[in-house]
Structures are given as C-alpha cells and as structure tokens.
Design an enzyme around this catalytic site. Sequence first.
Site, PDB file in Angstrom:
ATOM      1  N   PHE A 151       0.832  -1.199   0.000  1.00 50.42           N
ATOM      2  CA  PHE A 151       0.000   0.000   0.000  1.00 50.42           C
ATOM      3  C   PHE A 151       0.869   1.252   0.000  1.00 50.42           C
ATOM      4  O   PHE A 151       0.467   2.292  -0.546  1.00 50.42           O
ATOM      5  CB  PHE A 151      -0.948   0.011   1.202  1.00 50.42           C
ATOM      6  N   TYR A 152       2.059   1.178   0.594  1.00 47.19           N
ATOM      7  CA  TYR A 152       2.996   2.305   0.520  1.00 47.19           C
ATOM      8  C   TYR A 152       3.285   2.652  -0.937  1.00 47.19           C
ATOM      9  O   TYR A 152       3.172   3.804  -1.360  1.00 47.19           O
ATOM     10  CB  TYR A 152       4.292   1.962   1.247  1.00 47.19           C
ATOM     11  N   ALA A 153       3.659   1.639  -1.733  1.00 50.61           N
ATOM     12  CA  ALA A 153       3.958   1.868  -3.141  1.00 50.61           C
ATOM     13  C   ALA A 153       2.728   2.376  -3.886  1.00 50.61           C
ATOM     14  O   ALA A 153       2.821   3.280  -4.722  1.00 50.61           O
ATOM     15  CB  ALA A 153       4.476   0.583  -3.777  1.00 50.61           C
ATOM     16  N   SER A 155       0.266   4.109  -2.667  1.00 42.87           N
ATOM     17  CA  SER A 155      -0.002   5.499  -2.296  1.00 42.87           C
ATOM     18  C   SER A 155       0.929   6.444  -3.036  1.00 42.87           C
ATOM     19  O   SER A 155       0.526   7.547  -3.446  1.00 42.87           O
ATOM     20  CB  SER A 155       0.136   5.680  -0.778  1.00 42.87           C
ATOM     21  N   LYS A 156       2.159   6.041  -3.248  1.00 42.95           N
ATOM     22  CA  LYS A 156       3.102   6.884  -3.983  1.00 42.95           C
ATOM     23  C   LYS A 156       2.761   6.944  -5.473  1.00 42.95           C
ATOM     24  O   LYS A 156       2.901   7.997  -6.111  1.00 42.95           O
ATOM     25  CB  LYS A 156       4.526   6.359  -3.776  1.00 42.95           C
TER      26      LYS A 156
END
Length: 341
Positions: A151-153, A155-156
């Site tokens: 989810f980090y990737a 979001s970016k």
Amino acid sequence: MRALVTGSAGFIGYHVAAALLAEGAEVIGIDAHDPYYDPALKAAREARLAAMPGYVGTRARIEDPGVLAGLMARHRPEVVVHLAAQAGVRHSIENPRAYLASNIAGTFELLEAARAHPPRHMLLASTSSVYGANRDMPYRETDKADSQMSFYAASKKATEAMAHSHAHLFGLPVTMFRFFTVYGPWGRPDMAPYLFTSAILEGRPIRVFNHGDMRRDFTFVADLVRAIRGLIDAVPGTTPVGPEDSLSPVAPFRIVNIGNGQPVELGDFIAAIERATGREAIREMLPMQPGDVPATWADTTLLRRLTGDAPRTPVAEGVAAYVAWFRDYYGPPLAQGGATA
C-alpha cells in the site's frame, strides 16, 4: 531562492534543507515530528537546521486542511520539495490509514495550495517501490508501473497520478523523483543500516530476508541531495531532452530515477558494515517479507541528461560514513558494542 521543504525534520528532508541553506537559500520547513520512529532524532535534525540562517520551521501535519495553503500564501516559495510522507513498506501492511492520510491527502493539500500560489517548480518524492512486480531491469522511467506490491507503493503511485493531473490542468511544472534505497548519516532507525549496525555492535543476530538473495540500488544521501539540487534547475517544459525522457505529452511533468545505478548484493552491504564496525554479523536467515521485492536497479540515463551528474559514492565509502555518524550520535555502549543481547 525561497524553498518550501515538507518533511524537513525527516532523514532526506533534513539533508535537502541543510544543503539549500548552506548555499544561502531561505527554507520554509514543515514537519509533524510523527512518532512512527524516535521523535528525538527528528528534533535533533531540526535543531541543526534552526541554527542555520534562513530557516523557518513549522510543526504541523500536511494533511490538515489549510496548513500548506497558509504557508504558500505567506511565503510564496519559488520551489517546493515535497518529502513529507509516511514511509515504510512493511508498516503500510499494518497501518495503511496513515499512508492514506499523509501520502495521499497530504499531497492533495499541497497540490491545491500550489494551484492557488504557483511556484516555479515543484519536486515531489516518489519511490522505486512503484515499479513493483516489474522484472525488466534496470528500471526506466518510461516503463509501465502498474503492479505495486504494497500500500505504501500504491499510495506513492497515486501521488504521481495526482500531480500529473494538476500539472496538466493548471500548468504546474512538476518533477517526480523515484528514490532507490537511500542511506547515510541521520538515517531512520527503521531502515536496514541502523538495524544491522546496532545489532552487529550489540552482538545480536540480524534478520536477513529472502535468505540473503536480495539486491538493492543503495544510494548515498549526499548523492541524492546533489541530484535533487540539480533537478531544481531542470524545470519541465514542452520538449523532451532525448528518447529516454519521461516528459508527459500533455503537461510540464516528468519522472526521474535517483539511484546509484549499481545494485549491490545484500551480503556485500552487510560485509561493508562488518568492516566499518570491526565486528562480525550473526545472520538469521528468513523468507521474503510480504510486500517486498528481491531486487531494485535504477537506469540513471535521464538524471545524467538533465543534471550532468548521477550518484556515484561506493557502498564501502558510504557505509563507513554512516557507521562513523552512528557511533558519534548514539555513543557508548550501543555504538561501541558494549551491550550484548
């Protein structure tokens, strides 16, 4: 130059702000000092910035409505370097809402503030993690990147799309840079250099994922800062600089990799820490972590074309600088290996 640096008390934000201040720029910094990791480290970074002429700091969350709009209206920065974000692939599995707030809502607030008070150039941090499941390496900015694995990737990647829309609709010149495994002095304590160095000095085992079959394009922070500084002057226009350019056909928007361009085996990175500390690591071999990828490797052709330069610090040199800072900042017994597990 007057620059707004978001995340100014963070690892990369601190180094970027310090470099701009050192060349005589005025820097407006904003950081929430989020307790995701030791706030004392963030306070120590910001204290160093506050001692430099030209720094104006604000402690606030970028996702709070009106905060960034107020800063942009008051200071009218010529340049925006957006580094504030909730970081960490593994933490995003446990607490994705923090990424929704800081990375997506926070970037939205910044883009809307810039829409009202346009700067000369906006530079926004993305990550090599957006390449996700891509297997063709080195990663090129023109590669399709639609298979994010955390989810980090995700979001970016969302912030890249959001920034492109504002660049197209409102003519905001935007450069997105994708970082590749940045390390160096003042680094975060949740990252591998700290985790490995502290464990090795204390005689504790280090956790080595995917049984050590990992390669990373480790990028020394001073090289990263030099690249960002060069990109500030490379404002996207309407004409590509070459066939490798990621310049949008409908907006003053491009994506640029910032990496060392030389992937290093994880075992070699650990060996560099062993040499710098003078102690041998105890390795605990583990399977791959969810959301992680086995390798990253940046094609830096576009960065070289735009700035005439690219990261070049060898891992052995960068690791030695990190370990020297670690020992100076943390002191004994941790930094001298006086404690045992």
